[in-house]
Design a protein around this motif. Sequence first.
Motif, PDB file in Angstrom:
ATOM      1  N   GLY A  61       8.306   0.666   3.437  1.00  0.00           N
ATOM      2  CA  GLY A  61       6.865   0.524   3.588  1.00  0.00           C
ATOM      3  C   GLY A  61       6.498  -0.886   3.989  1.00  0.00           C
ATOM      4  N   SER A  62       7.412  -1.570   4.679  1.00  0.00           N
ATOM      5  CA  SER A  62       7.161  -2.954   5.085  1.00  0.00           C
ATOM      6  C   SER A  62       6.144  -3.001   6.220  1.00  0.00           C
ATOM      7  CB  SER A  62       8.465  -3.642   5.501  1.00  0.00           C
ATOM      8  OG  SER A  62       9.094  -2.960   6.565  1.00  0.00           O
ATOM      9  N   ASP A  63       5.673  -4.215   6.533  1.00  0.00           N
ATOM     10  CA  ASP A  63       4.544  -4.355   7.460  1.00  0.00           C
ATOM     11  C   ASP A  63       4.904  -5.095   8.737  1.00  0.00           C
ATOM     12  OD1 ASP A  63       4.894  -6.883   6.484  1.00  0.00           O
ATOM     13  OD2 ASP A  63       2.852  -7.124   5.704  1.00  0.00           O
ATOM     14  N   ASN A  64       6.198  -5.120   9.089  1.00  0.00           N
ATOM     15  CA  ASN A  64       6.577  -5.797  10.322  1.00  0.00           C
ATOM     16  C   ASN A  64       7.832  -5.160  10.901  1.00  0.00           C
ATOM     17  OD1 ASN A  64       9.098  -7.694   9.553  1.00  0.00           O
ATOM     18  ND2 ASN A  64       7.669  -7.617   7.828  1.00  0.00           N
ATOM     19  N   GLY A 115       0.793  -1.220   0.000  1.00  0.00           N
ATOM     20  CA  GLY A 115       0.000   0.000   0.000  1.00  0.00           C
ATOM     21  C   GLY A 115       0.821   1.264   0.000  1.00  0.00           C
ATOM     22  N   ILE A 116       1.903   1.298   0.757  1.00  0.00           N
ATOM     23  CA  ILE A 116       2.780   2.467   0.787  1.00  0.00           C
ATOM     24  C   ILE A 116       3.715   2.476  -0.421  1.00  0.00           C
ATOM     25  CG2 ILE A 116       4.713   3.517   2.052  1.00  0.00           C
ATOM     26  CD1 ILE A 116       3.236   2.631   4.632  1.00  0.00           C
ATOM     27  N   GLY A 117       4.238   1.312  -0.769  1.00  0.00           N
ATOM     28  CA  GLY A 117       5.175   1.238  -1.877  1.00  0.00           C
ATOM     29  C   GLY A 117       4.559   1.602  -3.214  1.00  0.00           C
ATOM     30  N   CYS A 118       3.298   1.219  -3.445  1.00  0.00           N
ATOM     31  CA  CYS A 118       2.684   1.464  -4.753  1.00  0.00           C
ATOM     32  C   CYS A 118       2.635   2.945  -5.126  1.00  0.00           C
ATOM     33  CB  CYS A 118       1.290   0.839  -4.798  1.00  0.00           C
ATOM     34  SG  CYS A 118       1.280  -0.947  -5.097  1.00  0.00           S
ATOM     35  N   PRO A 119       2.044   3.832  -4.315  1.00  0.00           N
ATOM     36  CA  PRO A 119       2.035   5.241  -4.708  1.00  0.00           C
ATOM     37  C   PRO A 119       3.430   5.865  -4.694  1.00  0.00           C
ATOM     38  CG  PRO A 119       1.059   4.962  -2.533  1.00  0.00           C
ATOM     39  CD  PRO A 119       1.230   3.600  -3.116  1.00  0.00           C
ATOM     40  N   VAL A 171      -3.548   5.108   3.006  1.00  0.00           N
ATOM     41  CA  VAL A 171      -2.329   4.446   2.543  1.00  0.00           C
ATOM     42  C   VAL A 171      -1.731   5.223   1.374  1.00  0.00           C
ATOM     43  CG1 VAL A 171      -1.375   2.296   1.669  1.00  0.00           C
ATOM     44  CG2 VAL A 171      -3.252   2.231   3.293  1.00  0.00           C
ATOM     45  N   GLY A 172      -2.591   5.661   0.448  1.00  0.00           N
ATOM     46  CA  GLY A 172      -2.119   6.449  -0.681  1.00  0.00           C
ATOM     47  C   GLY A 172      -1.474   7.748  -0.255  1.00  0.00           C
ATOM     48  N   LEU A 173      -2.070   8.384   0.757  1.00  0.00           N
ATOM     49  CA  LEU A 173      -1.506   9.628   1.281  1.00  0.00           C
ATOM     50  C   LEU A 173      -0.103   9.407   1.829  1.00  0.00           C
ATOM     51  CD1 LEU A 173      -1.809  12.601   2.232  1.00  0.00           C
ATOM     52  CD2 LEU A 173      -2.861  11.715   4.321  1.00  0.00           C
ATOM     53  N   MET A 174       0.085   8.351   2.618  1.00  0.00           N
ATOM     54  CA  MET A 174       1.383   8.119   3.235  1.00  0.00           C
ATOM     55  C   MET A 174       2.424   7.689   2.207  1.00  0.00           C
ATOM     56  SD  MET A 174       0.662   9.146   6.122  1.00  0.00           S
ATOM     57  CE  MET A 174       2.343   8.973   6.691  1.00  0.00           C
ATOM     58  N   GLY A 175       2.018   6.901   1.211  1.00  0.00           N
ATOM     59  CA  GLY A 175       2.964   6.517   0.178  1.00  0.00           C
ATOM     60  C   GLY A 175       3.407   7.705  -0.653  1.00  0.00           C
ATOM     61  N   SER A 176       2.464   8.603  -0.953  1.00  0.00           N
ATOM     62  CA  SER A 176       2.816   9.814  -1.700  1.00  0.00           C
ATOM     63  C   SER A 176       3.721  10.718  -0.867  1.00  0.00           C
ATOM     64  CB  SER A 176       1.540  10.562  -2.093  1.00  0.00           C
ATOM     65  OG  SER A 176       0.716   9.760  -2.908  1.00  0.00           O
TER      66      SER A 176
END
Length: 259
Positions: free
Chosen positions: A132-135, A41-45, A204-209
């Motif tokens: 943007g990992s999840d752990n 989710g973070i990596g994509c944007p 999620v998009g906000l944080m990735g951007s």
Amino acid sequence: MTEFTDDQLDRYARHIVLRDVGGLGQKKIINAHILIVGAGGIGCPAIQYLAAAGIGALTIVDNDIISLSNLQRQVLFSTGDIGKPKVEIAKIAAQKINPDVLINVVNERLTAQHFFDDAAAFFGQFDAIIDGSDNYQTRLLVSDLSIAHHVPLVSAAIGQFQGQLGVFRGWEKDKPCYRCFVGDALDPDDCDNCSDVGVLGAMVGLMGSFAAMEAIRVVTGFGKDPVGKLQLFDGLSPAMRSINLPKDPECKSCRPMMA
């Protein structure tokens, strides 16, 4: 790189006319190499906006495959991609955005055993890392590698309607690292995750951007230095606030840097 091509002048015109980026800043972007840990989710944007910005090279590390439940927030992927490796589809999508960007992918989970026969050479090629990992296991490893190889770390995380982001240069004697913030955090078996408690896709998009913007700040140096602060977003309020992060004098990762 000395001169822009006509296509580059057109593609990056809105950056070049920015007083705090300009032609010099855009050249730094074109010459930069960013490591992205996690194509979720973070990596994509982050991948989308860095490719659009003209980052010279992206290296994306992730071992996951695309599932239907990812599509609510992982905007590089579509229904026809289900079952395929995230990094491979992310590479295709990023090259569609900007074919001039070099995309390297590692279809593996980042662990302490990877890359470290010559870790200095691997990490020495990067100008910044986006995590943007999840752990916590991966996040703390990435933080330690950031310190060891002096690569600025942009760390972003989300949960339900909340997001947080920090930029870390823990090798500097007066600057905290990610471990200063979370300590020796563990990943307990009963820890909540987004499959249990949910997450707002747009957050999620906000944080990735935002992570992409901070990586570009690292590369170009525009604006104020955000290191030493944690940015917190509350999507329910909505509100944003910043808190100071001190360096932990007992931190086992960056304590030697305080001497």
